[in-house]
Design a protein around this motif. Sequence first.
Motif, PDB file in Angstrom:
ATOM      1  N   SER A  33       0.819  -1.216   0.000  1.00 36.30           N
ATOM      2  CA  SER A  33       0.000   0.000   0.000  1.00 36.30           C
ATOM      3  C   SER A  33       0.854   1.266   0.000  1.00 36.30           C
ATOM      4  CB  SER A  33      -0.946  -0.007   1.198  1.00 36.30           C
ATOM      5  OG  SER A  33      -0.221  -0.191   2.382  1.00 36.30           O
ATOM      6  N   THR A  34       1.992   1.253   0.721  1.00 40.74           N
ATOM      7  CA  THR A  34       2.855   2.442   0.732  1.00 40.74           C
ATOM      8  C   THR A  34       3.383   2.725  -0.663  1.00 40.74           C
ATOM      9  OG1 THR A  34       3.602   1.572   2.839  1.00 40.74           O
ATOM     10  CG2 THR A  34       4.735   3.493   1.994  1.00 40.74           C
ATOM     11  N   TYR A  37       0.771   3.989  -3.008  1.00 35.15           N
ATOM     12  CA  TYR A  37       0.479   5.418  -2.831  1.00 35.15           C
ATOM     13  C   TYR A  37       1.520   6.256  -3.560  1.00 35.15           C
ATOM     14  CZ  TYR A  37      -0.250   9.928  -0.690  1.00 35.15           C
ATOM     15  OH  TYR A  37      -0.480  11.260  -0.508  1.00 35.15           O
ATOM     16  N   TYR A  38       2.808   5.923  -3.342  1.00 34.56           N
ATOM     17  CA  TYR A  38       3.867   6.694  -4.005  1.00 34.56           C
ATOM     18  C   TYR A  38       3.736   6.596  -5.522  1.00 34.56           C
ATOM     19  CZ  TYR A  38       6.251   7.073   0.490  1.00 34.56           C
ATOM     20  OH  TYR A  38       6.570   7.359   1.777  1.00 34.56           O
ATOM     21  N   ASN A  40       1.091   6.035  -7.371  1.00 40.61           N
ATOM     22  CA  ASN A  40      -0.065   6.708  -7.959  1.00 40.61           C
ATOM     23  C   ASN A  40      -0.038   8.212  -7.777  1.00 40.61           C
ATOM     24  OD1 ASN A  40      -1.301   4.463  -9.007  1.00 40.61           O
ATOM     25  ND2 ASN A  40      -2.301   3.960  -7.064  1.00 40.61           N
ATOM     26  N   HIS A  41       0.630   8.690  -6.728  1.00 45.92           N
ATOM     27  CA  HIS A  41       0.519  10.116  -6.423  1.00 45.92           C
ATOM     28  C   HIS A  41       1.711  10.942  -6.842  1.00 45.92           C
ATOM     29  CE1 HIS A  41      -2.771   8.556  -4.062  1.00 45.92           C
ATOM     30  NE2 HIS A  41      -3.210   9.785  -3.891  1.00 45.92           N
ATOM     31  N   THR A  42       2.870  10.292  -7.124  1.00 46.93           N
ATOM     32  CA  THR A  42       4.066  11.088  -7.402  1.00 46.93           C
ATOM     33  C   THR A  42       3.888  11.978  -8.628  1.00 46.93           C
ATOM     34  OG1 THR A  42       5.500   9.459  -6.414  1.00 46.93           O
ATOM     35  CG2 THR A  42       6.494  10.963  -7.957  1.00 46.93           C
ATOM     36  N   ASP A  45       0.810  14.581  -8.070  1.00 43.28           N
ATOM     37  CA  ASP A  45       0.915  15.610  -7.034  1.00 43.28           C
ATOM     38  C   ASP A  45       2.225  16.376  -7.100  1.00 43.28           C
ATOM     39  OD1 ASP A  45      -1.437  14.636  -6.294  1.00 43.28           O
ATOM     40  OD2 ASP A  45      -0.795  13.770  -4.383  1.00 43.28           O
ATOM     41  N   TYR A  59       8.697  13.235  -0.035  1.00 46.59           N
ATOM     42  CA  TYR A  59       7.881  12.509   0.936  1.00 46.59           C
ATOM     43  C   TYR A  59       8.654  12.282   2.237  1.00 46.59           C
ATOM     44  CZ  TYR A  59       4.432  11.401  -2.661  1.00 46.59           C
ATOM     45  OH  TYR A  59       3.485  11.483  -3.622  1.00 46.59           O
TER      46      TYR A  59
END
Lengths: 233, 118
Positions: A33-34, A37-38, A40-42, A45, A59
């Motif tokens: 999951s960590t 997140y990285y 999908n969002h890097t 965002d 991060y």
Amino acid sequence: MIKRFFVLALLFAMGLLFTDLLLSYTPDTELNSTALYYANHTAKDLGAANIVTAIIVSYRGLDTLGEVTVLFLSAAILVLVLPKGWRRGKRKPRILPSTGELLGTGSHLLVPLILLLGVYLFVNGHLTPGGGFQGGAIIASAALLLLLTNPLQPFSRHLFSVVESIAGLCFVVIGLLGIVYAGGFLDNRLLPIGQLGELFSAGTMPILYSLIGLKVGAEFSSMLINLSETKDS
Amino acid sequence: MVLIVMSTGFLLILMGLYGSLTNRNILRMIVSFTVTNTGVNLVLISVGYMPGRTAPILDETVAVSEVAQRIIDPVPQALVLTAIVIGVGVTALMLAYAYRLYETKGTLDISQFTELKW
């Protein structure tokens, strides 16, 4: 003899543990999951193409600040521990045999290129594999080549400490500006994110990584110079 | 592939530990510690690897939309990057202390340093 037996027994036990770990290991097929997140969002965002750089600089930027502090501490302790002899004129300078044509000419040719490669790596840290730490290490290797060519090379110690201090200070100041003007400490959205894959993208990330590169390069170089300037070297 | 890298890492850890426990010379112990360090880094890197995937860098081959299916875990790589840099600092410190020890005793044999022995 009995001591060696204990060592071998210990290693055997550890080897059994490792074999057990190795045989029971199955590679993940999905990102955890960590990492998800990285992943999908890097890009969305932060606008950085290199996700590892996004983790290190943005991060987990606070950890990187701590890491740079650890490096600074070890460089400082090195200065404290190693005695300085001939620098202060207690010992007359050594007479060294000449370096040789190959090493001398080669270093004149290579040192600017090595410096350029180091700068290229940390400026492009958010796009390509590379970054401040690698670039800094490459810059220090240029200093090492100069030291190999002439061990009595006069380096400006002042310049290194100035570069290191200013880089560290700017890193913290940009981080603090992130609290005021963006989402948090070391948030890179202080500047516009820009187009993914461009050199001027990902906000303050290239600036921060360049600062890290300068700082790491100055620290490694001063470490090498201090090691080569000990009393009997 | 992953098993090769991982077993090499474990082997390097064991070799480094053996070297640092059996050698009496401080410089050799320092070299053994760096070998152990390399082994740990290899194991960490191999844990993040996933078969059939590529490096966590977005470019022409890895589109933003399918990134979660195409890249390997970036977290161990960031960790190992940190570990390598700290390893350099630790090695430099060990070498500096070895120099000072040599200066005080005139030897690098660890069995000569008996002040803290009990």
